[in-house]
Design a protein around this motif. Structure first.
Motif, short mmCIF file in Angstrom:
data_model
loop_
_atom_site.label_atom_id
_atom_site.label_comp_id
_atom_site.label_asym_id
_atom_site.label_seq_id
_atom_site.Cartn_x
_atom_site.Cartn_y
_atom_site.Cartn_z
N LEU A 174 49.29 41.49 50.83
CA LEU A 174 48.34 40.62 51.63
C LEU A 174 47.10 41.27 51.87
N LEU A 175 47.33 42.73 52.32
CA LEU A 175 46.09 43.58 52.56
C LEU A 175 45.07 43.63 51.35
N ALA A 176 45.96 44.13 50.08
CA ALA A 176 45.39 44.00 49.09
C ALA A 176 44.66 43.18 48.35
N SER A 177 45.00 41.85 48.51
CA SER A 177 44.28 40.75 48.20
C SER A 177 43.18 40.49 49.21
N PRO A 184 37.66 38.99 41.46
CA PRO A 184 38.80 38.22 40.52
C PRO A 184 39.14 39.30 39.61
N GLY A 185 40.06 39.50 39.25
CA GLY A 185 40.46 40.32 37.92
C GLY A 185 40.38 41.89 38.04
N PHE A 186 39.84 42.23 39.08
CA PHE A 186 39.75 43.72 39.12
C PHE A 186 40.77 44.61 38.92
N ARG A 187 41.79 44.19 39.66
CA ARG A 187 43.03 45.04 39.70
C ARG A 187 44.01 44.84 38.46
N ARG A 188 43.57 43.98 37.71
CA ARG A 188 44.28 43.67 36.39
C ARG A 188 43.46 44.79 35.37
N GLY A 193 37.64 49.98 32.79
CA GLY A 193 36.94 48.82 33.37
C GLY A 193 36.69 48.87 34.62
N GLN A 194 37.69 49.35 35.51
CA GLN A 194 37.37 49.40 36.94
C GLN A 194 36.22 50.33 37.29
N ILE A 195 36.20 51.43 36.61
CA ILE A 195 35.09 52.38 36.73
C ILE A 195 33.71 51.91 36.36
N LEU A 196 33.65 51.06 35.29
CA LEU A 196 32.40 50.44 34.76
C LEU A 196 31.97 49.23 35.91
N GLU A 197 33.10 48.34 36.57
CA GLU A 197 32.64 47.39 37.45
C GLU A 197 31.98 47.93 38.74
#
Length: 254
Positions: A174-177, A184-188, A193-197
């Motif tokens: 829940l804390l992560a959400s 949306p979709g960042f954790r996937r 991709g995360q570094i670019l975002e």
């Protein structure tokens, strides 16, 4: 010779055995189990009990707390079982530091309270039910799904040092959400991709900040209120400030 000492009442014995049916029967008949006197209590009863047999007095206190930490007794007698478990755990933590001779007993009972409070989270079947548990505030209005989460019960767990409760997998999910809300979709995404975002969000923080100032209720303005986006933008602005300070400091030295 009696099998049990005089302080072990039927209610205490049933609580020691964690017998739900017997406890319910006794409580319905008016049986009660008051909190033991404070370990430093100076009333006449405590003074006499300590002077006559200090070991029996200490064991009677432990017997009472062992009964009070019974999951069945807490569930049957408390209007707020999680809060009761937190308070008992905190009191047992205090007692373990005062009565060092029985630290192992109090630590065991404290662990029992923590496990009971944590086990209640396992009964949450949906995110909505978990949100209601963690946002419960007895002094405020009932939490409604979709409202801004204040997580009052989780803050209480932190204050009472309930590590197992806070570390529960459902609480962490829940804390992560909440933390990644608005992304949306960042954790996937993969690491690249995360570094670019993050880089994109950090590089455009001046534009996002202006949008938030001019149109705070727009889609982008509301996104800037989300914890992760706010954290990245604040970190980027702070890094920009440090770089600017270093550059101008170096320029003045020349």
């Amino acid at each position: 010779m009696a099998k049990y000492t005089p302080d072990v009442t039927p209610l205490i014995l049933a609580a020691h055995k964690d017998n739900y049916e017997i406890l319910k029967l006794l409580l319905n008949r008016g049986a009660t189990l008051p909190m033991p006197h404070d370990v430093r209590c100076g009333c006449d009863d405590c003074v006499v009990a300590t002077s006559s047999d200090c070991l029996r007095h200490s064991r009677s206190r432990i017997n009472a707390y062992r009964a009070l930490t019974s999951p069945s007794l807490i569930a049957l007698s408390s209007k707020d079982p999680i809060l009761t478990a937190f308070e008992l755990s905190w009191e047992l933590r205090r007692l373990s530091s005062i009565e060092n001779e029985f630290k192992a007993d109090y630590t065991e009972l404290r662990q029992r309270c923590q496990e009971f409070a944590t086990s209640l989270l396992d009964h949450a079947r949906t995110s909505s039910e978990l949100e209601i548990i963690l946002n419960y505030d007895p002094s405020g209005p009932a939490y409604q799904t979709g409202e801004r989460m204040k997580l009052e019960r989780l803050k209480l767990a932190v204050n009472y040092k309930q590590k197992t409760f806070v570390a529960h997998s459902k609480v962490q999910q829940l804390l992560a959400s909440v933390w990644y809300e608005g992304m949306p979709g960042f954790r996937r995404k993969g690491p690249i991709g995360q570094i670019l975002e993050i880089g994109k969000l950090g590089a455009m923080f001046p534009i996002y900040s202006m949008i938030y100032i001019l149109a705070p209720h727009s889609k982008m303005g509301l996104k800037m209120k989300k914890p992760f986006a706010k954290f990245v933008c604040q970190s980027a602005s702070y890094c920009f400030f440090l770089c600017e300070k270093i550059f101008y400091g170096h320029h003045l030295d020349q």
